[in-house]
Design a protein around this motif. Sequence first.
Motif, PDB file in Angstrom:
ATOM      1  N   ALA A 234     -85.127  32.854  -7.134  1.00 31.93           N
ATOM      2  CA  ALA A 234     -83.929  32.488  -6.374  1.00 31.93           C
ATOM      3  C   ALA A 234     -83.019  33.686  -6.166  1.00 31.93           C
ATOM      4  O   ALA A 234     -82.497  33.911  -5.056  1.00 31.93           O
ATOM      5  CB  ALA A 234     -83.183  31.361  -7.093  1.00 31.93           C
ATOM      6  N   LEU A 235     -82.818  34.484  -7.221  1.00 32.59           N
ATOM      7  CA  LEU A 235     -81.989  35.678  -7.074  1.00 32.59           C
ATOM      8  C   LEU A 235     -82.624  36.683  -6.117  1.00 32.59           C
ATOM      9  O   LEU A 235     -81.925  37.323  -5.321  1.00 32.59           O
ATOM     10  CB  LEU A 235     -81.776  36.326  -8.446  1.00 32.59           C
TER      11      LEU A 235
ATOM     12  N   MET B 149     -81.987  35.545  -2.588  1.00 27.21           N
ATOM     13  CA  MET B 149     -80.593  35.777  -2.218  1.00 27.21           C
ATOM     14  C   MET B 149     -80.321  37.251  -1.935  1.00 27.21           C
ATOM     15  O   MET B 149     -79.595  37.593  -0.992  1.00 27.21           O
ATOM     16  CB  MET B 149     -79.681  35.274  -3.337  1.00 27.21           C
TER      17      MET B 149
ATOM     18  N   TRP C 108     -79.176  38.321   1.770  1.00 29.08           N
ATOM     19  CA  TRP C 108     -77.805  38.833   1.954  1.00 29.08           C
ATOM     20  C   TRP C 108     -77.614  40.105   1.132  1.00 29.08           C
ATOM     21  O   TRP C 108     -76.916  40.097   0.088  1.00 29.08           O
ATOM     22  CB  TRP C 108     -76.787  37.775   1.527  1.00 29.08           C
TER      23      TRP C 108
ATOM     24  N   THR D 268     -74.587  40.892  -1.674  1.00 29.05           N
ATOM     25  CA  THR D 268     -75.038  41.201  -3.027  1.00 29.05           C
ATOM     26  C   THR D 268     -74.421  42.496  -3.521  1.00 29.05           C
ATOM     27  O   THR D 268     -73.987  42.604  -4.682  1.00 29.05           O
ATOM     28  CB  THR D 268     -76.569  41.304  -3.059  1.00 29.05           C
TER      29      THR D 268
END
Length: 237
Positions: free
Chosen positions: A57-58, A61, A65, A69
């Motif tokens: 998930a990280l 992300m 983005w 981040t």
Amino acid sequence: MTYSSDSPHGAEQPRGEPSGRPGERPFGEGAPYTTVQNMLSDTAWQVLVAAGVVAIALGIMVLAWPGATLVVIGALFGAYLLISGTFQLVGAFGAHIPRHLRVLSFVTGALSVLLGLLCFRGPAQSILLLALWIGFAWLLRGVMQTATAISGEGMPARGWHLFLGVLTILGGIILIVAPFGSITALTVVAGIWLLALGIIEIMHGIQLRAHLGGGAPRAEHRGLHFPRFRSQPHPQA
């Protein structure tokens, strides 16, 4: 040898020792320890799978983005500089710090606080400071590793250490010369690394679960066995 009072006349009759090989622990004696081991094993594969999902998930992300981040990472970096600098300033007046090191500790703490405050002026300042921080750290590490590899003639894998040292020096120089583009590329690499790490963790967790499921029946399913104590007769008056 123990005695029992089950005879009709109350006479004490010898009772045999528990069956099994000499020195062997009775069945079920180590069951609580085995149960704890099984619980830890179950927790281990669940933690691996959960950590893998979080890493994926990280990674998604970060790749989706990268700009946002970097802003978050820059803010966290500024908070780290503020907290560490404050502790250094306070620790500079402690009795555990030698007198000739108090000035150095005070200067480094004040510099960390100043850089932390600059990070909160805007995302560009925080990203720039983060890139320069990483760049100088890589440059120093690369120089030390290269010098160690050159001076250590009998060093194991000397060629690889020399190659990694030169590569770390080049990475540090690139980060210092072009901080914004380099830190963005480093963020993308970190996102890909998180994705790969998450997949590996999930696969490891699934393999561990399959290995645990294919083993022998667990102790908690067999039930815990406790020795039964037989009551002794009261002495007759």
